[in-house]
Each structure stands twice: as C-alpha cells, then as structure tokens.
Design a protein around this motif. Structure first.
Motif, PDB file in Angstrom:
ATOM      1  N   VAL A 135       0.861  -1.180   0.000  1.00 23.36           N
ATOM      2  CA  VAL A 135       0.000   0.000   0.000  1.00 23.36           C
ATOM      3  C   VAL A 135       0.897   1.228   0.000  1.00 23.36           C
ATOM      4  O   VAL A 135       1.596   1.503   0.984  1.00 23.36           O
ATOM      5  N   GLU A 136       0.890   1.941  -1.106  1.00 23.65           N
ATOM      6  CA  GLU A 136       1.651   3.176  -1.230  1.00 23.65           C
ATOM      7  C   GLU A 136       0.806   4.310  -0.673  1.00 23.65           C
ATOM      8  O   GLU A 136      -0.334   4.519  -1.099  1.00 23.65           O
ATOM      9  N   ALA A 138      -0.578   8.061   0.327  1.00 21.60           N
ATOM     10  CA  ALA A 138      -0.762   9.362  -0.322  1.00 21.60           C
ATOM     11  C   ALA A 138      -0.274  10.440   0.636  1.00 21.60           C
ATOM     12  O   ALA A 138      -0.867  10.663   1.690  1.00 21.60           O
ATOM     13  N   ASP A 143      -3.032   4.939   5.617  1.00 21.75           N
ATOM     14  CA  ASP A 143      -4.385   4.375   5.559  1.00 21.75           C
ATOM     15  C   ASP A 143      -4.644   3.454   6.737  1.00 21.75           C
ATOM     16  O   ASP A 143      -5.693   3.535   7.385  1.00 21.75           O
ATOM     17  N   GLU A 162     -10.838  -0.705  -2.706  1.00 23.92           N
ATOM     18  CA  GLU A 162     -10.299   0.087  -3.810  1.00 23.92           C
ATOM     19  C   GLU A 162     -11.083  -0.253  -5.068  1.00 23.92           C
ATOM     20  O   GLU A 162     -11.392  -1.428  -5.302  1.00 23.92           O
ATOM     21  N   PRO A 184     -11.868   8.654  -1.622  1.00 18.37           N
ATOM     22  CA  PRO A 184     -10.631   8.265  -0.932  1.00 18.37           C
ATOM     23  C   PRO A 184     -10.574   8.803   0.493  1.00 18.37           C
ATOM     24  O   PRO A 184     -10.952   9.951   0.752  1.00 18.37           O
ATOM     25  N   VAL A 209      -8.906  -4.811  -0.517  1.00 13.64           N
ATOM     26  CA  VAL A 209      -7.508  -4.668  -0.907  1.00 13.64           C
ATOM     27  C   VAL A 209      -6.595  -5.664  -0.205  1.00 13.64           C
ATOM     28  O   VAL A 209      -5.651  -6.186  -0.800  1.00 13.64           O
ATOM     29  N   GLY A 255      -4.317   5.967  -0.650  1.00 12.00           N
ATOM     30  CA  GLY A 255      -3.136   5.767  -1.469  1.00 12.00           C
ATOM     31  C   GLY A 255      -3.417   4.852  -2.648  1.00 12.00           C
ATOM     32  O   GLY A 255      -4.445   4.982  -3.321  1.00 12.00           O
ATOM     33  N   ARG A 256      -2.509   3.899  -2.874  1.00  7.99           N
ATOM     34  CA  ARG A 256      -2.664   2.985  -3.995  1.00  7.99           C
ATOM     35  C   ARG A 256      -2.066   1.641  -3.612  1.00  7.99           C
ATOM     36  O   ARG A 256      -1.067   1.579  -2.891  1.00  7.99           O
ATOM     37  N   SER A 257      -2.672   0.572  -4.078  1.00  8.20           N
ATOM     38  CA  SER A 257      -2.168  -0.762  -3.749  1.00  8.20           C
ATOM     39  C   SER A 257      -1.509  -1.417  -4.961  1.00  8.20           C
ATOM     40  O   SER A 257      -1.811  -1.078  -6.112  1.00  8.20           O
ATOM     41  N   TYR A 258      -0.612  -2.360  -4.655  1.00  9.00           N
ATOM     42  CA  TYR A 258       0.065  -3.140  -5.686  1.00  9.00           C
ATOM     43  C   TYR A 258       0.026  -4.608  -5.276  1.00  9.00           C
ATOM     44  O   TYR A 258       0.449  -4.953  -4.166  1.00  9.00           O
TER      45      TYR A 258
END
Length: 293
Positions: A135-136, A138, A143, A162, A184, A209, A255-258
C-alpha cells in the motif's frame, strides 16, 4: 481500544509467482532493495502496530530469519566500519518490533490462517495484512493508521477497499454499500460482501484490498464458518456474519495498492517504488527514459 497487533498470513505456496517462488518465499522477493514483507511490516509500524504474528509454513523459515538478529553479520559490518549498512540491517527489526510465528498446518483458506493466530492475538482487536499487497501512501497519511483510529472511535471493523475494473471483480472479495458513494479516505457502512462474484452479480466494483481491522469476536465466527468459495474457509464469510450483529465499515484507500503476488503487479510496484527511491530514483528514471526513447 488501540490496535497494536497485526496478523500476516504467509503460509501460501505462491503459485502465481512461480518459478520465482519455488525455493524462495514470495514474500521475500525484493521490490528495489527490500523484501515485499519488509514494506508491509514498516507499514504496520507506521500505523502504531508493533506486534506481528506470522501465520507460516515450514518452507517459510527465511521470513522469520529476516526479522531475527544476525549477530555475526552485524559484528562483521561493525568491524569493517560499515556503519550505514549496519544501520540498514538494524532497521529491519527495530527494538519496538515483536515478531511471533505460528504454523498453519493445512492450507484451508485465509479465514483459517487468521484463526490460527488466535492463541497469540487473544482478546485484543487486530489488523490483518496480506503480505503480498503493498500500500503506497498518499502524502504523509497512513491508511492503516487512519483505519485503526476509526476502529478506536466506533468499535466497528474496518475493511480497506479500492475500485477495480468491472471485468476483474471475479478475482476479489467485493463489498456492497447500498449505493453509497465513497471517496478516498472515506468510510461507509457495508451491507454485504461477496467473495469472487461473477461480473454480472457483483454488488459494486469496490474490491477488498488486503487490509482489515477486526475485533477479537471474529475468531468465534471463524470457528463456526463452513468452507465457502474454493472449498476454503473464507474470511469474507465471517465478516458477513459480523455484519449481522455489529457494524462493519468499508474504508476507501487514500493511497494505492500493488498486488505483488502477481507478476504484472510486482513489475508495477518495482517501477513505482523504483522511481521514488531516495538514492536510486533519479538514475532509475533516467534509465527508464532511455528505454522509452
């Protein structure tokens, strides 16, 4: 109640990442210069969680070793005057970090893996962090830290979600918010959760997520949860039961997940973390520009 414990299920075989995961735990594959699982533990620490419970398998000893002290290596680095590398090594497991491992004897699903942690977690609320998901954040926001704060305020379980493309909903647990719009860093009460629904039956495109904040009462529900999708004990089924008695909220990732359990997701994470790396980022961006040219 403050959340200080996190369960990391690491017993999976990592078949999506073969052949790399044949002899190396998928959680130990590096993104730039750190194993994936180290990023996840650092995320936990940033959220104020310092007790990590690894639900592991006999083939995953490398993960436990990674968070253990290597006196010989530390002594050698100190003898050579390699203070910077010595600090990097010590930062893997700072003094406040406590790591405990329990075994999942049989691969019976995520719900079963979480249940295996019950003797260590006890009656405390806890987080569940899937160790192949990064989890990147923000900006400076965490988060997971915000989710634990929300749990402390409401006592309600928090599930990170997400948006995903509609054609991919069958790969995830998907939540139903009864039509509520979610921005968000926003939260809304969940009315339903469905594990890997067909596209035409998905209640939304909001996918779970891989971050959860749960009350200890989930263990009693898991104990009575029958095998579900894939013949496994699904954590989402226990969460569905939790919704009948207590509120459960979806937390929209800020943020954003990968998904580093998949090869493409791993490559995407490597690019994202590579260009932001404090020492290598500028050179890596220049390298990418050469290939793009």
């Amino acid at each position: 109640m403050k959340v200080t414990k996190a369960v990391l299920p690491v017993a999976g075989l990592g078949t999506r990442f073969l052949p790399a995961s044949k002899a190396i735990p998928k959680e130990m594959v590096t993104v730039v210069d750190k194993p994936v699982i180290q990023y996840v533990v650092e995320e936990a620490l940033a959220a104020g969680i310092n007790e990590i419970v690894l639900v592991t398998h006999s083939s995953k000893k490398a993960i436990e070793d990674h968070f253990d002290v290597n006196y010989e290596l530390e002594a050698e680095l100190e003898r050579r005057g390699k203070q910077e590398l010595l600090q990097v090594l010590r930062d893997i497991a700072p003094p406040q970090l406590k790591v405990t491992a329990v075994r999942q004897g049989r691969a019976l699903g995520l719900g079963h893996a979480v249940y295996c942690a019950r003797p260590v977690v006890g009656d405390a609320p806890f987080a569940v962090m899937l160790p192949d998901v990064l989890v990147e954040q923000a900006g400076g926001a965490s988060d997971l830290g915000l989710m634990t704060r929300r749990f402390a305020e409401t006592g309600q379980a928090q599930i990170m979600v997400e948006p995903v493309p509609t054609e991919l909903v069958h790969q995830y647990g998907v939540v139903d918010l009864n039509g509520a719009a979610l921005q968000p860093a926003g939260h809304a009460r969940m009315t339903r959760v469905v594990e890997k629904p067909p596209r035409e039956e998905a209640p939304s495109n909001l996918a779970i997520v891989g971050r959860y904040v749960l009350p200890a009462g989930i263990f009693d529900l898991l104990a009575d949860t029958a095998p579900g999708a894939g013949g496994e004990i699904q954590l989402t089924d226990a969460i569905a039961e939790l919704m009948k008695n207590e509120g459960v909220e979806a937390w929209h990732i800020a943020g954003r997940s990968y998904d580093c359990g998949s090869k493409l997701g791993y490559l995407e994470a490597t690019l994202a973390y590579g260009v932001q790396h404090p020492q290598l980022g500028a050179d890596f961006r220049a390298l990418l520009a050469r290939y793009q040219g």
